[in-house]
Design an enzyme around this catalytic site. Structure first.
Site, short mmCIF file in Angstrom:
data_model
loop_
_atom_site.label_atom_id
_atom_site.label_comp_id
_atom_site.label_asym_id
_atom_site.label_seq_id
_atom_site.Cartn_x
_atom_site.Cartn_y
_atom_site.Cartn_z
CD GLU A 38 10.34 -53.18 13.96
OE1 GLU A 38 11.02 -51.96 15.29
OE2 GLU A 38 10.90 -52.57 12.47
CB THR A 82 15.47 -51.07 15.03
OG1 THR A 82 14.26 -52.00 14.49
CG2 THR A 82 14.51 -51.24 16.78
CG HIS A 200 10.05 -56.58 12.49
ND1 HIS A 200 10.26 -57.27 11.34
CD2 HIS A 200 11.42 -55.88 11.92
CE1 HIS A 200 11.92 -57.42 11.50
NE2 HIS A 200 11.88 -56.06 12.00
CG ASP A 259 11.99 -48.41 13.62
OD1 ASP A 259 10.89 -48.68 12.96
OD2 ASP A 259 12.20 -49.46 13.75
CG HIS A 260 12.71 -49.48 9.71
ND1 HIS A 260 12.06 -50.27 9.03
CD2 HIS A 260 13.33 -49.48 11.05
CE1 HIS A 260 12.00 -50.75 9.95
NE2 HIS A 260 12.85 -50.70 11.46
C1 GP9 Z 1 14.96 -56.32 17.45
C2 GP9 Z 1 14.00 -55.06 16.34
C3 GP9 Z 1 13.76 -55.37 14.79
O1 GP9 Z 1 15.15 -56.96 17.99
O2 GP9 Z 1 14.05 -54.35 16.90
O3 GP9 Z 1 14.84 -55.00 14.48
P1 GP9 Z 1 14.57 -54.07 13.16
O4 GP9 Z 1 14.90 -55.42 11.67
O5 GP9 Z 1 13.66 -53.81 12.48
O6 GP9 Z 1 15.81 -53.55 12.42
MN MN Z 2 12.38 -51.55 12.87
#
Ligand code: GP9
Ligand code: MN
Length: 432
Positions: A38, A82, A200, A259-260
């Site tokens: 993440e 995500t 996150h 992912d980002h």
């Molecule tokens: C929550 C997680 C966060 O289930 O996948 O998503 P994001 O905010 O990174 O798009």
């Molecule tokens: Mn994410």
């Protein structure tokens, strides 16, 4: 409408690249772990704070002789964050220009996704995530993708205990340990996707789990980032230690990706401090969109690969290693292992990176030197920019019409289409 798909499939087949015989099928039949790191940016790899590595375990993994590590690999997500990364990783289709494709189209569309492809090859497929099942419409979308199982928060007995959650869900250490106990019960070969979440925004972590100095940019939302990244790194090491003991490490392929970005462009003074610069340019911000992409397997010929690519390319690259024929699949990415691969990385807003030039926030740069260039003075740029922009606009538009027009439903008559019967999946506990 079926004619729309035919036109697009023609384009897709024209840009298909030959597999790499050195790699093709070398990982056939192995278990696949897809580990979603993440908000994890490439700059964290080998990065140090107060002389200490933020992610010592991931660094070791990155430099392992049996890990293929890409260091010019970009995230290509849009507003779906995500979920856009997942859309690309599972299908090699882009997210949409606004909103989340998984939310808008995940429930009803026909897809030909990695879980469905592997199901048909005898794999058991399962996704794991410590947040509620409905986030990003995963509970419905994963059925369309063909996941046999979705272990969401409700499956984790620890999830209700106080202090076991932070931010969006279960803390990564608990999440990965508890997931491993499910994974070792899956029939092999399996495809297991693990979506971590502790690293996150806003990078909160309880005191007992903080084991690393914060950075000192003075920007509160930035300075905890290395601490949760360090925690993610420790969680990853605990998972791999466990899998080694369980005898699941050597017969598995591990795919890791970020992912980002974790630190957004709204924090430029802090980014400058992290990079040791006075000020950041758009070139620096483009570099900051790089995320890790690593593939590890016992015996795999590894090394640091400087090929330019992005999340859209993950699926064709993995299918090459797994020896899955993909000539008929509607994928917009290309196989980064192919000797014919030439990197063009489209961003969701129409900007792009190639090995020679890049366009970012309406400025052009020489990709290698970072020098700003302009269309008026640079003839080579003009040629590259015209060709690249046309290609980028085309793939994004084509990918959008596949999703918004649900065009893959017209492909299900193909004898080798990887069909999914959504009704056969019931993620029971995940409801609610
Ligand atoms: C929550 C997680 C966060 O289930 O996948 O998503 P994001 O905010 O990174 O798009
Ligand atoms: Mn994410």
């Amino acid at each position: 409408k079926p004619a729309d798909l035919n036109k697009i499939k023609q384009f897709v087949s024209q840009q298909k690249l030959p597999d790499n015989i050195q790699y093709y099928g070398t990982q056939k039949g192995k278990n696949v772990f897809m580990i979603h790191l993440e908000s994890f940016q490439q700059f964290l790899i080998d990065y140090k704070v107060e002389g200490k590595e933020v992610t010592p375990n991931l660094n070791k993994f990155y430099h392992d002789q049996h890990t293929l590590s890409f260091d010019n690999f970009y995230n290509q997500v849009g507003q779906g964050k995500t979920s856009d990364a997942e859309m690309m990783q599972e299908n090699s289709l882009y997210g949409l220009s606004t909103g989340s494709a998984m939310v808008k189209y995940g429930t009803n569309n026909t897809f030909e996704s990695l879980p469905a492809i592997l199901n048909q090859r005898g794999y058991t497929t399962a996704a794991f995530h410590g947040d509620v099942a409905s986030f990003w419409n995963r509970d419905n979308t994963y059925k369309s993708f063909g996941y046999n199982y979705f272990f969401s928060k409700a499956y984790y007995p620890n999830a209700n205990k106080p202090n076991f959650n932070v931010g969006y869900g279960l803390k990564d250490k608990i999440f990965l340990q508890d997931s491993a106990k499910y994974i070792e019960q899956l029939p092999q070969p399996f495809y297991a996707k693990l979506l971590t979440v502790t690293n996150h925004y806003p990078y909160d972590l309880d005191k007992e789990n903080i084991d690393f100095p914060a950075t000192t940019t003075g920007d509160k939302t930035v300075d905890g980032y290395v601490q949760t990244a360090h925690y993610l790194d420790q969680s990853f090491a605990e998972l791999t230690d466990y899998l080694k003991k369980a005898g699941l490490y050597d017969n598995s392929v591990f795919v890791l990706y970020g992912d980002h970005y974790g630190i957004s462009e709204n924090h430029q003074p802090a980014i400058a401090k992290l990079l040791g610069k006075d000020k950041v340019t758009n070139y620096d911000l483009a570099q900051f969109q790089k995320v890790p992409f690593m593939i590890h397997a016992n015996g795999l010929k590894g090394g640091i690969d400087h090929t330019y690519g992005g999340e859209i390319d993950m699926l064709p690259t993995l299918l090459d290693l797994l020896g899955v024929p993909d000539d008929q699949l509607t994928m917009f990415g290309r196989d980064m292992l192919s000797t014919k691969y030439e990197g063009v990385v489209p961003f969701r807003d129409g900007d792009w990176v190639t090995p020679t030039y890049m366009k970012y926030n309406n400025q052009y740069f020489n990709t290698k030197t970072g020098d700003q260039v302009t269309l008026d003075t640079d003839v080579d740029l003009k040629k590259t920019a015209t060709e690249t922009q046309a290609y980028v606009d085309k793939v994004l538009a084509y990918s959008d019409s596949v999703i918004t027009g649900d065009l893959l439903r017209f492909d299900t008559s193909r004898a080798d289409f990887h069909k999914v019967n959504k009704k056969t999946f019931d993620y029971k506990k995940s409801v609610g």
